[in-house]
Design a protein around this motif. Structure first.
Motif, mmCIF file in Angstrom:
data_model
loop_
_atom_site.group_PDB
_atom_site.id
_atom_site.type_symbol
_atom_site.label_atom_id
_atom_site.label_comp_id
_atom_site.label_asym_id
_atom_site.label_seq_id
_atom_site.Cartn_x
_atom_site.Cartn_y
_atom_site.Cartn_z
ATOM 1 N N PHE A 1 -7.112 5.924 -3.412
ATOM 2 C CA PHE A 1 -8.453 5.496 -3.000
ATOM 3 C C PHE A 1 -8.394 4.766 -1.665
ATOM 4 O O PHE A 1 -9.284 4.891 -0.831
ATOM 5 C CB PHE A 1 -9.099 4.603 -4.061
ATOM 6 C CG PHE A 1 -10.502 4.193 -3.727
ATOM 7 C CD1 PHE A 1 -11.541 5.106 -3.820
ATOM 8 C CD2 PHE A 1 -10.786 2.907 -3.300
ATOM 9 C CE1 PHE A 1 -12.839 4.752 -3.491
ATOM 10 C CE2 PHE A 1 -12.078 2.540 -2.970
ATOM 11 C CZ PHE A 1 -13.112 3.459 -3.067
ATOM 12 N N VAL A 2 -7.333 4.000 -1.451
ATOM 13 C CA VAL A 2 -7.111 3.303 -0.181
ATOM 14 C C VAL A 2 -5.760 3.746 0.344
ATOM 15 O O VAL A 2 -4.761 3.698 -0.371
ATOM 16 C CB VAL A 2 -7.112 1.764 -0.363
ATOM 17 C CG1 VAL A 2 -6.848 1.066 0.957
ATOM 18 C CG2 VAL A 2 -8.419 1.283 -0.963
ATOM 19 N N TRP A 3 -5.724 4.196 1.602
ATOM 20 C CA TRP A 3 -4.456 4.552 2.215
ATOM 21 C C TRP A 3 -4.568 4.391 3.719
ATOM 22 O O TRP A 3 -5.656 4.373 4.280
ATOM 23 C CB TRP A 3 -4.015 5.965 1.835
ATOM 24 C CG TRP A 3 -4.966 7.060 2.183
ATOM 25 C CD1 TRP A 3 -6.056 7.447 1.478
ATOM 26 C CD2 TRP A 3 -4.915 7.899 3.332
ATOM 27 N NE1 TRP A 3 -6.691 8.476 2.104
ATOM 28 C CE2 TRP A 3 -6.007 8.776 3.242
ATOM 29 C CE3 TRP A 3 -4.064 7.994 4.421
ATOM 30 C CZ2 TRP A 3 -6.262 9.740 4.216
ATOM 31 C CZ3 TRP A 3 -4.321 8.959 5.383
ATOM 32 C CH2 TRP A 3 -5.403 9.816 5.273
ATOM 33 N N LEU A 28 0.800 -1.227 0.000
ATOM 34 C CA LEU A 28 0.000 0.000 0.000
ATOM 35 C C LEU A 28 0.835 1.281 0.000
ATOM 36 O O LEU A 28 0.547 2.189 -0.781
ATOM 37 C CB LEU A 28 -0.993 -0.012 1.158
ATOM 38 C CG LEU A 28 -2.052 1.077 1.146
ATOM 39 C CD1 LEU A 28 -2.858 1.048 -0.148
ATOM 40 C CD2 LEU A 28 -2.971 0.925 2.346
ATOM 41 N N PRO A 29 1.889 1.400 0.812
ATOM 42 C CA PRO A 29 2.691 2.632 0.745
ATOM 43 C C PRO A 29 3.328 2.852 -0.629
ATOM 44 O O PRO A 29 3.432 3.988 -1.094
ATOM 45 C CB PRO A 29 3.769 2.435 1.812
ATOM 46 C CG PRO A 29 3.200 1.415 2.741
ATOM 47 C CD PRO A 29 2.327 0.534 1.904
ATOM 48 N N LEU A 30 3.725 1.768 -1.280
ATOM 49 C CA LEU A 30 4.299 1.893 -2.619
ATOM 50 C C LEU A 30 3.246 2.346 -3.622
ATOM 51 O O LEU A 30 3.517 3.191 -4.480
ATOM 52 C CB LEU A 30 4.906 0.556 -3.058
ATOM 53 C CG LEU A 30 6.038 0.023 -2.172
ATOM 54 C CD1 LEU A 30 6.414 -1.389 -2.584
ATOM 55 C CD2 LEU A 30 7.225 0.952 -2.207
ATOM 56 N N LEU A 31 2.059 1.787 -3.513
ATOM 57 C CA LEU A 31 0.959 2.204 -4.388
ATOM 58 C C LEU A 31 0.603 3.671 -4.154
ATOM 59 O O LEU A 31 0.370 4.428 -5.102
ATOM 60 C CB LEU A 31 -0.267 1.319 -4.170
ATOM 61 C CG LEU A 31 -0.148 -0.142 -4.601
ATOM 62 C CD1 LEU A 31 -1.340 -0.943 -4.089
ATOM 63 C CD2 LEU A 31 -0.046 -0.231 -6.104
ATOM 64 N N ASN A 32 0.551 4.072 -2.879
ATOM 65 C CA ASN A 32 0.237 5.466 -2.556
ATOM 66 C C ASN A 32 1.292 6.415 -3.098
ATOM 67 O O ASN A 32 0.961 7.505 -3.576
ATOM 68 C CB ASN A 32 0.096 5.653 -1.044
ATOM 69 C CG ASN A 32 -1.119 4.961 -0.459
ATOM 70 O OD1 ASN A 32 -1.140 4.637 0.720
ATOM 71 N ND2 ASN A 32 -2.149 4.706 -1.252
ATOM 72 N N ALA A 33 2.555 6.012 -3.046
ATOM 73 C CA ALA A 33 3.639 6.851 -3.572
ATOM 74 C C ALA A 33 3.522 7.032 -5.086
ATOM 75 O O ALA A 33 3.970 8.030 -5.629
ATOM 76 C CB ALA A 33 4.993 6.241 -3.215
ATOM 77 N N ARG A 34 2.868 6.085 -5.745
ATOM 78 C CA ARG A 34 2.691 6.163 -7.202
ATOM 79 C C ARG A 34 1.355 6.815 -7.588
ATOM 80 O O ARG A 34 0.962 6.776 -8.743
ATOM 81 C CB ARG A 34 2.797 4.786 -7.814
ATOM 82 C CG ARG A 34 4.170 4.187 -7.632
ATOM 83 C CD ARG A 34 4.414 3.130 -8.653
ATOM 84 N NE ARG A 34 5.762 2.633 -8.545
ATOM 85 C CZ ARG A 34 6.740 2.958 -9.362
ATOM 86 N NH1 ARG A 34 6.519 3.784 -10.345
ATOM 87 N NH2 ARG A 34 7.933 2.452 -9.208
ATOM 88 N N GLY A 35 0.635 7.368 -6.598
ATOM 89 C CA GLY A 35 -0.570 8.119 -6.907
ATOM 90 C C GLY A 35 -1.881 7.420 -6.614
ATOM 91 O O GLY A 35 -2.942 8.013 -6.765
ATOM 92 N N PHE A 36 -1.854 6.169 -6.184
ATOM 93 C CA PHE A 36 -3.092 5.457 -5.837
ATOM 94 C C PHE A 36 -3.542 5.947 -4.470
ATOM 95 O O PHE A 36 -2.889 5.692 -3.471
ATOM 96 C CB PHE A 36 -2.836 3.943 -5.813
ATOM 97 C CG PHE A 36 -4.038 3.132 -5.411
ATOM 98 C CD1 PHE A 36 -5.095 2.949 -6.287
ATOM 99 C CD2 PHE A 36 -4.119 2.559 -4.152
ATOM 100 C CE1 PHE A 36 -6.196 2.204 -5.924
ATOM 101 C CE2 PHE A 36 -5.223 1.817 -3.772
ATOM 102 C CZ PHE A 36 -6.260 1.634 -4.665
#
Length: 96
Positions: A38-40, A28-36
């Motif tokens: 919706f879930v954090w 999740l932190p990697l996804l959030n760093a790439r702009g995702f």
């Protein structure tokens, strides 16, 4: 008919869901760093869209430590408790 939990299909799927959730929280932190976005969040407080789900014990610690009740995390803890109450042991066997 009694079955061995180790060979039960439900045991297999429970482990798949638990493992997928653990992998998701690691990624999740990697996804959030790439702009995702919706879930954090993390295991204590996760945001899905506009909903916040908060660990009730973490919320209690915030309330006791700060002597305030932030409405958003209080509602988030209520959501988690309501889901746990409605699903009972199913909640803990799948989520915990």
């Amino acid at each position: 008919m009694t079955g061995n939990l180790k060979t039960s299909p439900i045991h297999f799927w429970r482990r798949v869901v638990q493992t997928a959730a653990a992998v998701f929280f690691v990624l999740l932190p990697l996804l959030n760093a790439r702009g995702f976005q919706f879930v954090w969040g993390n295991f204590l407080n996760i945001h899905i869209g506009s909903l916040t789900f908060s660990d009730p014990l973490a919320v209690l610690q915030v309330v006791v430590g700060n002597r305030i009740i932030p409405p958003k995390i209080f509602i988030g803890a209520g959501l988690v408790l309501a889901i746990a109450f409605l699903l009972g042991t199913v909640f803990c066997s799948w989520i915990c």
